[in-house]
Scaffold this motif. Structure first.
Motif, mmCIF file in Angstrom:
data_model
loop_
_atom_site.group_PDB
_atom_site.id
_atom_site.type_symbol
_atom_site.label_atom_id
_atom_site.label_comp_id
_atom_site.label_asym_id
_atom_site.label_seq_id
_atom_site.Cartn_x
_atom_site.Cartn_y
_atom_site.Cartn_z
ATOM 1 N N GLU A 54 5.652 4.549 1.415
ATOM 2 C CA GLU A 54 6.192 5.855 1.797
ATOM 3 C C GLU A 54 6.990 5.761 3.097
ATOM 4 O O GLU A 54 8.067 6.361 3.225
ATOM 5 C CB GLU A 54 5.047 6.862 1.956
ATOM 6 C CG GLU A 54 4.375 7.251 0.646
ATOM 7 C CD GLU A 54 3.132 8.094 0.876
ATOM 8 O OE1 GLU A 54 2.906 8.501 2.045
ATOM 9 O OE2 GLU A 54 2.391 8.344 -0.088
ATOM 10 N N LEU A 55 6.454 5.011 4.058
ATOM 11 C CA LEU A 55 7.147 4.874 5.342
ATOM 12 C C LEU A 55 8.479 4.151 5.168
ATOM 13 O O LEU A 55 9.500 4.565 5.735
ATOM 14 C CB LEU A 55 6.265 4.119 6.334
ATOM 15 C CG LEU A 55 6.892 3.842 7.707
ATOM 16 C CD1 LEU A 55 7.248 5.152 8.410
ATOM 17 C CD2 LEU A 55 5.951 3.007 8.574
ATOM 18 N N TRP A 85 -0.040 0.034 14.463
ATOM 19 C CA TRP A 85 0.042 -0.225 13.026
ATOM 20 C C TRP A 85 -1.143 0.434 12.329
ATOM 21 O O TRP A 85 -2.289 0.046 12.531
ATOM 22 C CB TRP A 85 0.043 -1.725 12.758
ATOM 23 C CG TRP A 85 0.563 -2.079 11.397
ATOM 24 C CD1 TRP A 85 -0.162 -2.477 10.317
ATOM 25 C CD2 TRP A 85 1.927 -2.058 10.978
ATOM 26 N NE1 TRP A 85 0.654 -2.705 9.245
ATOM 27 C CE2 TRP A 85 1.954 -2.460 9.615
ATOM 28 C CE3 TRP A 85 3.133 -1.737 11.608
ATOM 29 C CZ2 TRP A 85 3.139 -2.553 8.893
ATOM 30 C CZ3 TRP A 85 4.305 -1.834 10.886
ATOM 31 C CH2 TRP A 85 4.295 -2.237 9.549
ATOM 32 N N HIS A 86 -0.849 1.422 11.512
ATOM 33 C CA HIS A 86 -1.893 2.148 10.791
ATOM 34 C C HIS A 86 -2.561 1.221 9.778
ATOM 35 O O HIS A 86 -1.897 0.432 9.103
ATOM 36 C CB HIS A 86 -1.273 3.353 10.076
ATOM 37 C CG HIS A 86 -2.267 4.352 9.597
ATOM 38 N ND1 HIS A 86 -3.051 4.166 8.476
ATOM 39 C CD2 HIS A 86 -2.620 5.566 10.099
ATOM 40 C CE1 HIS A 86 -3.828 5.210 8.296
ATOM 41 N NE2 HIS A 86 -3.590 6.078 9.267
ATOM 42 N N THR A 87 -3.878 1.316 9.685
ATOM 43 C CA THR A 87 -4.593 0.463 8.733
ATOM 44 C C THR A 87 -4.142 0.713 7.301
ATOM 45 O O THR A 87 -4.221 -0.179 6.453
ATOM 46 C CB THR A 87 -6.109 0.699 8.837
ATOM 47 O OG1 THR A 87 -6.384 2.102 8.670
ATOM 48 C CG2 THR A 87 -6.637 0.247 10.193
ATOM 49 N N GLY A 88 -3.643 1.915 7.048
ATOM 50 C CA GLY A 88 -3.169 2.234 5.706
ATOM 51 C C GLY A 88 -1.877 1.546 5.329
ATOM 52 O O GLY A 88 -1.476 1.555 4.161
ATOM 53 N N PHE A 89 -1.196 0.943 6.325
ATOM 54 C CA PHE A 89 0.044 0.224 6.029
ATOM 55 C C PHE A 89 -0.228 -1.158 5.436
ATOM 56 O O PHE A 89 0.612 -1.710 4.731
ATOM 57 C CB PHE A 89 0.892 0.062 7.294
ATOM 58 C CG PHE A 89 1.409 1.354 7.859
ATOM 59 C CD1 PHE A 89 1.519 2.489 7.065
ATOM 60 C CD2 PHE A 89 1.794 1.441 9.190
ATOM 61 C CE1 PHE A 89 2.005 3.685 7.588
ATOM 62 C CE2 PHE A 89 2.277 2.627 9.717
ATOM 63 C CZ PHE A 89 2.381 3.754 8.917
ATOM 64 N N LEU A 116 0.828 -1.202 0.000
ATOM 65 C CA LEU A 116 0.000 0.000 0.000
ATOM 66 C C LEU A 116 0.867 1.259 0.000
ATOM 67 O O LEU A 116 1.986 1.254 0.531
ATOM 68 C CB LEU A 116 -0.922 -0.005 1.216
ATOM 69 C CG LEU A 116 -1.940 -1.158 1.278
ATOM 70 C CD1 LEU A 116 -2.854 -0.998 2.484
ATOM 71 C CD2 LEU A 116 -2.763 -1.230 -0.001
ATOM 72 N N PRO A 117 0.362 2.341 -0.596
ATOM 73 C CA PRO A 117 1.163 3.573 -0.723
ATOM 74 C C PRO A 117 1.726 4.088 0.599
ATOM 75 O O PRO A 117 2.890 4.483 0.667
ATOM 76 C CB PRO A 117 0.171 4.565 -1.337
ATOM 77 C CG PRO A 117 -0.792 3.710 -2.097
ATOM 78 C CD PRO A 117 -0.936 2.460 -1.284
ATOM 79 N N LYS A 118 0.912 4.101 1.659
ATOM 80 C CA LYS A 118 1.392 4.618 2.943
ATOM 81 C C LYS A 118 2.545 3.777 3.483
ATOM 82 O O LYS A 118 3.495 4.297 4.075
ATOM 83 C CB LYS A 118 0.247 4.658 3.960
ATOM 84 C CG LYS A 118 -0.695 5.837 3.796
ATOM 85 C CD LYS A 118 -1.678 5.909 4.946
ATOM 86 C CE LYS A 118 -2.566 7.140 4.834
ATOM 87 N NZ LYS A 118 -1.790 8.399 4.957
ATOM 88 N N CYS A 119 2.456 2.473 3.285
ATOM 89 C CA CYS A 119 3.520 1.580 3.738
ATOM 90 C C CYS A 119 4.792 1.824 2.927
ATOM 91 O O CYS A 119 5.891 1.900 3.488
ATOM 92 C CB CYS A 119 3.069 0.127 3.606
ATOM 93 S SG CYS A 119 4.208 -1.073 4.316
ATOM 94 N N GLU A 159 10.928 6.491 3.569
ATOM 95 C CA GLU A 159 11.330 7.533 4.520
ATOM 96 C C GLU A 159 12.363 6.995 5.504
ATOM 97 O O GLU A 159 13.404 7.624 5.740
ATOM 98 C CB GLU A 159 10.104 8.039 5.282
ATOM 99 C CG GLU A 159 10.444 9.071 6.354
ATOM 100 C CD GLU A 159 9.283 9.386 7.279
ATOM 101 O OE1 GLU A 159 9.490 10.160 8.232
ATOM 102 O OE2 GLU A 159 8.179 8.837 7.059
#
Length: 215
Positions: free
Chosen positions: A22-23, A45-49, A17-20, A26
């Motif tokens: 990106e992290l 753990w963010h659901t977006g990960f 996923l995009p958020k994962c 980073e």
């Protein structure tokens, strides 16, 4: 040790996923201090990960391994004291605890974890004198055993015996079979050992205490 890229058996195919993504990118670019500071902000753990292969985090885990490697080194050649226990190693202790907590999060939220390569550091850190470090190592081992078969399938027979021995030592009564001290008691500054064979007696005249002796 760092992850052997050649040992990765197959490419990652699960959706990232995009958020994962990106992290991961980073974290890969941060210097050591900023890396630890960023990890410290990730407590859930963010659901977006989402959930993907642990191999996606290989570069991040290598940076984590570098922290654990420094922490698990002997303070001086031949010494049993680890660097993480040095009086001036407070920043290293904090960084080690942050890395251990984050690694536990990864094990809870990824799969195909056989490529994890820092188990040797974890085993060494079980000999640390700092109770917080030991607690976080135990917590990580617990997550590993709960979420995967890593300990039974990926640890060598000698490492499994080493882990069993350390867990047995931590679980047993400390200070001898008669003193019944806990591990946390032994790690408390100024801990006082009780008598091995406590014997006490009192002499009284009425209700007035004359003497009390314990040997």
């Amino acid at each position: 040790m760092k992850i052997d890229r050649a040992a990765l058996r197959r490419p990652c195919t699960a959706e990232l996923l995009p958020k994962c993504a990106e992290l991961i990118e980073e974290l890969k670019t941060l210097n050591d201090a900023a890396f630890v500071a960023r990890l410290a902000t990730i407590s859930d753990w963010h659901t977006g990960f989402g959930k993907t292969e642990l191999a996606r985090w290989a570069d991040v885990l290598d940076k984590c391994d570098a922290v654990l490697e420094r922490a698990a080194q002997s303070r001086t050649p031949g010494s049993h004291q680890l660097m993480v226990d040095s009086p001036d190693a407070a920043p290293l202790r904090s960084a080690t605890i942050v890395v251990l907590k984050f690694t536990a999060l990864l094990f809870e939220n990824t799969f195909t974890r056989s490529m994890y390569s820092s188990a040797d550091r974890l085993l060494a850190l079980l000999d640390a004198g700092n109770i917080e470090v030991v607690t976080e190592v135990l917590r990580l081992f617990y997550v590993m055993s709960k979420r995967s078969r890593f300990l039974s399938q990926q640890l060598s027979e000698s490492d499994q015996k080493r882990l069993t021995g350390r867990l047995s030592s931590i679980a047993e009564s400390w200070g001898g079979r008669f003193r019944n001290l806990t591990l946390s008691d032994c790690c408390t500054p100024g801990v006082k050992l009780g008598s091995v064979l406590p014997i006490s007696y009192q002499s009284k005249e009425g209700t007035k205490l004359i003497e009390s002796v314990e040997v």
